[in-house]
Design a protein around this motif. Structure first.
Motif, PDB file in Angstrom:
ATOM      1  N   LEU A 295      46.827  59.611  38.540  1.00 31.53           N
ATOM      2  CA  LEU A 295      46.995  58.160  38.633  1.00 31.53           C
ATOM      3  C   LEU A 295      45.698  57.384  38.468  1.00 31.53           C
ATOM      4  O   LEU A 295      45.717  56.165  38.341  1.00 31.53           O
ATOM      5  CB  LEU A 295      47.609  57.786  39.999  1.00 31.53           C
ATOM      6  N   LEU A 296      44.563  58.082  38.471  1.00 31.20           N
ATOM      7  CA  LEU A 296      43.282  57.382  38.452  1.00 31.20           C
ATOM      8  C   LEU A 296      43.093  56.497  37.224  1.00 31.20           C
ATOM      9  O   LEU A 296      42.583  55.377  37.346  1.00 31.20           O
ATOM     10  CB  LEU A 296      42.137  58.389  38.574  1.00 31.20           C
ATOM     11  N   PRO A 297      43.468  56.921  36.010  1.00 32.91           N
ATOM     12  CA  PRO A 297      43.324  56.009  34.869  1.00 32.91           C
ATOM     13  C   PRO A 297      44.109  54.713  35.037  1.00 32.91           C
ATOM     14  O   PRO A 297      43.609  53.636  34.709  1.00 32.91           O
ATOM     15  CB  PRO A 297      43.859  56.839  33.690  1.00 32.91           C
ATOM     16  N   ALA A 298      45.341  54.818  35.544  1.00 33.19           N
ATOM     17  CA  ALA A 298      46.158  53.624  35.734  1.00 33.19           C
ATOM     18  C   ALA A 298      45.556  52.706  36.791  1.00 33.19           C
ATOM     19  O   ALA A 298      45.531  51.477  36.630  1.00 33.19           O
ATOM     20  CB  ALA A 298      47.583  54.019  36.142  1.00 33.19           C
ATOM     21  N   LEU A 299      45.054  53.287  37.870  1.00 33.38           N
ATOM     22  CA  LEU A 299      44.435  52.487  38.927  1.00 33.38           C
ATOM     23  C   LEU A 299      43.157  51.816  38.432  1.00 33.38           C
ATOM     24  O   LEU A 299      42.922  50.632  38.691  1.00 33.38           O
ATOM     25  CB  LEU A 299      44.128  53.376  40.133  1.00 33.38           C
ATOM     26  N   ALA A 300      42.331  52.561  37.711  1.00 34.45           N
ATOM     27  CA  ALA A 300      41.070  52.007  37.214  1.00 34.45           C
ATOM     28  C   ALA A 300      41.317  50.918  36.178  1.00 34.45           C
ATOM     29  O   ALA A 300      40.699  49.848  36.214  1.00 34.45           O
ATOM     30  CB  ALA A 300      40.217  53.124  36.623  1.00 34.45           C
ATOM     31  N   GLY A 301      42.228  51.176  35.245  1.00 32.97           N
ATOM     32  CA  GLY A 301      42.533  50.181  34.216  1.00 32.97           C
ATOM     33  C   GLY A 301      43.097  48.902  34.802  1.00 32.97           C
ATOM     34  O   GLY A 301      42.722  47.787  34.403  1.00 32.97           O
ATOM     35  N   SER A 302      43.986  49.040  35.773  1.00 29.61           N
ATOM     36  CA  SER A 302      44.559  47.866  36.432  1.00 29.61           C
ATOM     37  C   SER A 302      43.488  47.092  37.183  1.00 29.61           C
ATOM     38  O   SER A 302      43.511  45.857  37.221  1.00 29.61           O
ATOM     39  CB  SER A 302      45.670  48.297  37.395  1.00 29.61           C
ATOM     40  N   GLY A 303      42.553  47.808  37.783  1.00 30.92           N
ATOM     41  CA  GLY A 303      41.474  47.152  38.507  1.00 30.92           C
ATOM     42  C   GLY A 303      40.604  46.307  37.607  1.00 30.92           C
ATOM     43  O   GLY A 303      40.207  45.186  37.965  1.00 30.92           O
ATOM     44  N   ILE A 304      40.305  46.816  36.426  1.00 32.72           N
ATOM     45  CA  ILE A 304      39.504  46.056  35.465  1.00 32.72           C
ATOM     46  C   ILE A 304      40.232  44.776  35.062  1.00 32.72           C
ATOM     47  O   ILE A 304      39.651  43.689  35.007  1.00 32.72           O
ATOM     48  CB  ILE A 304      39.208  46.910  34.220  1.00 32.72           C
ATOM     49  N   LEU A 305      41.520  44.889  34.762  1.00 33.54           N
ATOM     50  CA  LEU A 305      42.305  43.710  34.375  1.00 33.54           C
ATOM     51  C   LEU A 305      42.342  42.685  35.501  1.00 33.54           C
ATOM     52  O   LEU A 305      42.278  41.471  35.256  1.00 33.54           O
ATOM     53  CB  LEU A 305      43.724  44.131  33.994  1.00 33.54           C
ATOM     54  N   ARG A 306      42.450  43.168  36.733  1.00 36.41           N
ATOM     55  CA  ARG A 306      42.471  42.266  37.887  1.00 36.41           C
ATOM     56  C   ARG A 306      41.156  41.492  37.982  1.00 36.41           C
ATOM     57  O   ARG A 306      41.143  40.283  38.203  1.00 36.41           O
ATOM     58  CB  ARG A 306      42.696  43.083  39.159  1.00 36.41           C
ATOM     59  N   GLY A 307      40.045  42.170  37.797  1.00 37.46           N
ATOM     60  CA  GLY A 307      38.750  41.506  37.846  1.00 37.46           C
ATOM     61  C   GLY A 307      38.587  40.484  36.744  1.00 37.46           C
ATOM     62  O   GLY A 307      38.070  39.378  36.967  1.00 37.46           O
ATOM     63  N   LEU A 308      39.024  40.836  35.530  1.00 40.47           N
ATOM     64  CA  LEU A 308      38.923  39.893  34.414  1.00 40.47           C
ATOM     65  C   LEU A 308      39.807  38.670  34.636  1.00 40.47           C
ATOM     66  O   LEU A 308      39.435  37.547  34.266  1.00 40.47           O
ATOM     67  CB  LEU A 308      39.323  40.602  33.111  1.00 40.47           C
ATOM     68  N   LEU A 309      40.969  38.870  35.248  1.00 41.88           N
ATOM     69  CA  LEU A 309      41.860  37.740  35.539  1.00 41.88           C
ATOM     70  C   LEU A 309      41.210  36.787  36.526  1.00 41.88           C
ATOM     71  O   LEU A 309      41.259  35.554  36.348  1.00 41.88           O
ATOM     72  CB  LEU A 309      43.187  38.264  36.099  1.00 41.88           C
ATOM     73  N   ILE A 310      40.592  37.329  37.573  1.00 44.07           N
ATOM     74  CA  ILE A 310      39.891  36.490  38.546  1.00 44.07           C
ATOM     75  C   ILE A 310      38.786  35.687  37.864  1.00 44.07           C
ATOM     76  O   ILE A 310      38.603  34.493  38.125  1.00 44.07           O
ATOM     77  CB  ILE A 310      39.311  37.352  39.682  1.00 44.07           C
ATOM     78  N   LEU A 311      38.048  36.345  36.963  1.00 48.93           N
ATOM     79  CA  LEU A 311      36.977  35.668  36.237  1.00 48.93           C
ATOM     80  C   LEU A 311      37.523  34.525  35.383  1.00 48.93           C
ATOM     81  O   LEU A 311      36.958  33.421  35.368  1.00 48.93           O
ATOM     82  CB  LEU A 311      36.245  36.680  35.351  1.00 48.93           C
TER      83      LEU A 311
ATOM     84  N   THR B 269      50.758  42.503  35.283  1.00 48.04           N
ATOM     85  CA  THR B 269      50.211  43.658  34.576  1.00 48.04           C
ATOM     86  C   THR B 269      49.194  44.403  35.426  1.00 48.04           C
ATOM     87  O   THR B 269      49.186  45.639  35.482  1.00 48.04           O
ATOM     88  CB  THR B 269      49.546  43.211  33.262  1.00 48.04           C
ATOM     89  N   SER B 270      48.325  43.648  36.096  1.00 49.62           N
ATOM     90  CA  SER B 270      47.247  44.274  36.865  1.00 49.62           C
ATOM     91  C   SER B 270      47.692  44.794  38.223  1.00 49.62           C
ATOM     92  O   SER B 270      47.048  45.677  38.793  1.00 49.62           O
ATOM     93  CB  SER B 270      46.102  43.265  37.058  1.00 49.62           C
ATOM     94  N   MET B 271      48.796  44.278  38.758  1.00 46.89           N
ATOM     95  CA  MET B 271      49.215  44.653  40.108  1.00 46.89           C
ATOM     96  C   MET B 271      50.436  45.569  40.154  1.00 46.89           C
ATOM     97  O   MET B 271      50.791  46.076  41.216  1.00 46.89           O
ATOM     98  CB  MET B 271      49.512  43.388  40.919  1.00 46.89           C
ATOM     99  N   ALA B 272      51.072  45.805  39.018  1.00 45.58           N
ATOM    100  CA  ALA B 272      52.293  46.626  39.008  1.00 45.58           C
ATOM    101  C   ALA B 272      52.042  48.030  39.543  1.00 45.58           C
ATOM    102  O   ALA B 272      52.863  48.594  40.270  1.00 45.58           O
ATOM    103  CB  ALA B 272      52.869  46.697  37.597  1.00 45.58           C
TER     104      ALA B 272
END
Length: 458
Positions: A115-131, A151-154
């Motif tokens: 699950l690590l790729p999915a968690l890491a990828g979602s985390g990046i998207l979450r950070g970019l959304l906040i920005l 997309t980032s929180m699913a």
């Protein structure tokens, strides 16, 4: 690398079907449960094309491959799959030195690694959304925001389902029935039973009181549930006749496990997970400098033994429940200290091989956060240089701890994952950059002085 050839050579080198009792992999390592590790020639395994190094830890024989390990594992399964049966209870039985802690670390690794790729990828998207929100490019009331947020929180919302699947693969239960158990915990009608009361509301199942919980984003309950389910599933699979298995096994499994999870296992898991996270977070809150020193400086030691996986669920739980985590930034400090150590070696050493290896390690960590090749290829074999990394990570980690730096996602420490530091508090990102720069510079300085001009790769 010829994955088929490498897999075949590893299979033969570790003793084949007579010596392998289980297998899995994480982000960078092929992890094998061996009946007898002493008969394996480490040097022979290291000399196989594609193998970076070997390590012994968590009750497993760990073969460091790098980020291409999933491709190798596919070929290894073809070679060994028909001959090797994973442990029925999902834990290691390969040596007299196996302990309950080794079993736990091994299980955690097998459950979370996919699950690590999915968690890491979602985390990046979450950070970019906040920005994007902070820069005014996206409105929180827009459909664009909602779609990107979804997309980032699913992955966190459906974490019980995903963990149910990977836990079942680890413990030997049906992954699809397990996913249904996880899905039942977040089914809208079940969640609606809480009404406005939230966690702790009471309903009844045939007169039995049920303490209701919101299981979205939870980690511990579903893992415990599938571990228990694995025993029921294997008992049913053994005792139900073949012509009735298609109906009886799934029907009984779901009828027993879903209510049992909702009534007993789920609440225990929620309260237990919250208690563990609270203790860890309390310790960090009350001694941030010490936490920064220990995690920032000691993380590479945990990685070298392959037991850092035990901490990952705590970070994931923090992100999923409160939206931020204090531990993850400290792992960044370790990674950037490793990068700093490579800089010091590159500046001081004159041997082309070690300079090239150091530069490659720097780029690899900066882009992918994978420190194992550098750790095993350079630091473990040059203890003073490793000490420079530990010192750099400890100093940088102490700063990050004191400044209360957090991440908004569970990610691996690299330049590409900087968006995880973006927060409404703008100082968080700035302090993160300062802390990581401290780690890199301090480690580079010490590594420069500890490195000999004629230093060579071991």
């Amino acid at each position: 690398m010829d994955f088929k050839k490498t897999a075949s050579e590893i299979y033969k080198a570790v003793g084949g079907k007579e010596n392998i009792s289980g297998m899995t992999h994480c982000a960078t390592r092929l992890r094998l449960n061996l009946k007898n590790e002493s008969i394996v020639d480490d040097e022979k395994v290291k000399n196989i094309d594609g193998v970076v190094n070997v390590a012994h830890g968590s009750g497993q024989y760990q073969i460091l491959i790098g980020i291409e390990v999933p491709k190798l594992y596919e070929e290894f399964e073809k070679v060994a799959g028909s001959n090797v049966v994973n442990n029925n209870d999902g834990i290691s039985h390969n040596s007299s030195n196996t302990s309950i802690w080794n079993n736990i670390f091994s299980a955690i690794s097998g459950i979370f690694a996919p699950l690590l790729p999915a968690l890491a990828g979602s985390g990046i998207l979450r950070g970019l959304l906040i920005l994007c929100v902070q820069l005014g490019w996206i409105s929180e009331k827009s459909g664009t925001y909602t779609i990107w947020y979804t997309t980032s929180m699913a992955v966190f919302y459906f974490l019980p389902v995903l963990l149910a699947y990977t836990s079942a693969k680890r413990f030997g239960a049906s992954p699809y029935l397990s996913a249904i158990i996880g899905g039942a915990l977040i089914y809208p009608d079940f969640i609606s039973l809480m009404g406005k009361a939230g966690n702790g509301a009471i309903t009844h199942f045939f007169g039995i009181p049920v303490v209701l919980m919101n299981y979205n984003s939870t980690v511990v309950p579903i893992i415990l549930s599938i571990w228990v389910f694995s025993y029921l599933y294997k008992w049913l699979d053994k005792h139900v006749t073949e012509n009735l298995k298609l109906v009886i096994v799934p029907a009984v499994s779901l009828a027993v496990m879903i209510p049992l999870t909702m009534i007993v296992i789920g609440p225990i898991g929620v309260y237990g997970g919250e208690a563990i996270a609270s203790v860890v977070n309390w310790a960090i809150e009350h001694s941030r400098i010490l936490a920064g020193i220990l995690v920032g400086g000691g993380w590479s030691v945990l990685v070298s033994f392959g037991i850092h996986w035990a901490v990952n669920p705590i970070m994931i739980n923090n992100i999923a429940t409160v939206g931020y985590d204090f531990i993850c930034p400290l792992t960044f400090a370790c990674n950037f200290a490793v990068m700093g150590a490579t800089v010091g070696v590159w500046l001081k050493a004159r041997n082309k091989d070690i300079r090239s290896f150091a530069l490659t390690g720097f780029v690899t960590i900066a882009l992918s956060a994978i420190i194992e090749p550098t750790l095993f290829g350079l630091l473990v074999n040059n203890r003073k240089i490793w000490l420079s990394q530990i010192i750099g990570g400890a100093v940088g980690g102490a700063y990050l701890g004191v400044m209360h730096v957090t991440t908004n996602a569970f990610v691996f420490g690299s330049v590409t994952t900087f968006p995880a530091f973006i927060a409404k508090n703008g100082a968080n990102f700035m302090n993160a950059m300062i802390g990581l720069l401290i780690s890199l510079i301090v480690a580079a300085i010490f590594a420069y002085f500890f490195t000999k001009r004629d230093e060579k790769l071991a």
